[in-house]
Motif scaffolding. Structure first.
Motif, PDB file in Angstrom:
ATOM      1  N   PHE A 122       0.258  -5.132  -0.114  1.00 13.07           N
ATOM      2  CA  PHE A 122      -0.721  -4.423   0.726  1.00 13.07           C
ATOM      3  C   PHE A 122      -1.441  -3.411  -0.152  1.00 13.07           C
ATOM      4  CE2 PHE A 122       2.636  -5.719   3.704  1.00 13.07           C
ATOM      5  CZ  PHE A 122       1.880  -6.458   4.595  1.00 13.07           C
TER       6      PHE A 122
ATOM      7  N   GLY B  15      -4.512  -2.215  -0.054  1.00 13.21           N
ATOM      8  CA  GLY B  15      -5.523  -1.321   0.506  1.00 13.21           C
ATOM      9  C   GLY B  15      -4.985  -0.001   1.038  1.00 13.21           C
ATOM     10  N   VAL B  16      -3.684   0.209   0.955  1.00 13.48           N
ATOM     11  CA  VAL B  16      -3.097   1.403   1.556  1.00 13.48           C
ATOM     12  C   VAL B  16      -3.317   2.619   0.657  1.00 13.48           C
ATOM     13  CG1 VAL B  16      -0.993   2.446   2.435  1.00 13.48           C
ATOM     14  CG2 VAL B  16      -1.364   0.002   2.692  1.00 13.48           C
ATOM     15  N   GLN B  17      -3.992   3.618   1.189  1.00 14.72           N
ATOM     16  CA  GLN B  17      -4.343   4.791   0.393  1.00 14.72           C
ATOM     17  C   GLN B  17      -3.328   5.916   0.530  1.00 14.72           C
ATOM     18  OE1 GLN B  17      -6.834   4.680  -1.781  1.00 14.72           O
ATOM     19  NE2 GLN B  17      -7.112   2.576  -1.126  1.00 14.72           N
ATOM     20  N   SER B  18      -2.869   6.161   1.744  1.00 15.36           N
ATOM     21  CA  SER B  18      -1.886   7.229   1.910  1.00 15.36           C
ATOM     22  C   SER B  18      -0.992   6.928   3.102  1.00 15.36           C
ATOM     23  CB  SER B  18      -2.570   8.584   2.076  1.00 15.36           C
ATOM     24  OG  SER B  18      -2.947   8.780   3.413  1.00 15.36           O
TER      25      SER B  18
END
Lengths: 83, 83
Positions: free
Chosen positions: A34, A36-39
């Motif tokens: 995954f 695209g997970v930024q925070s």
């Protein structure tokens, strides 16, 4: 007259406070693809059923519970929802 | 075009599953004088920021994260909110 009231409390670390648990989840999600997970921030949710005279009194009581037990207000913020 | 999307996931034990953590909180609240508390369930809340093509794609991706990592679907249920 007392009524059975449901409340939900969110307890999250305050914004400036490092969240190693959330960081570990973010890293694990990256490992699983995954990308695209930024925070990620992780907190607690507590669902209560209590007897109170009304929503306002229930909210006051849950606020007192948060201050005394449910949250560590030095590093955590809480948010009360009466359902 | 990708956008930065916020999502919140609630992970709670399923209804039939014993929740010793919630039970401990209920007992502690009783000890502190909050006598009106009937039941307590404790779960996790996970707030994510992710890059996705839109709310629907974000929801699908977060659902996959829940199935793979965030929730143990044998004993836990999850609920996804796109903010």
């Amino acid at each position: 007259m007392t009524a059975r009231i449901k409340a939900r409390v969110h307890v999250m670390l305050k914004d400036g406070v490092l969240d190693p648990q959330g960081e570990a989840v973010r890293h694990a999600l990256g490992t699983l693809g995954f990308s695209g997970v930024q925070s990620v921030r992780q907190g607690k949710v507590i669902e209560l059923e209590l007897d109170a005279d009304g929503p306002d009194q229930a909210r006051d009581e849950v606020k007192a519970m948060c201050e005394k037990l449910l949250a560590n207000t030095v590093i955590e913020k809480y948010d009360i929802e009466i359902l």
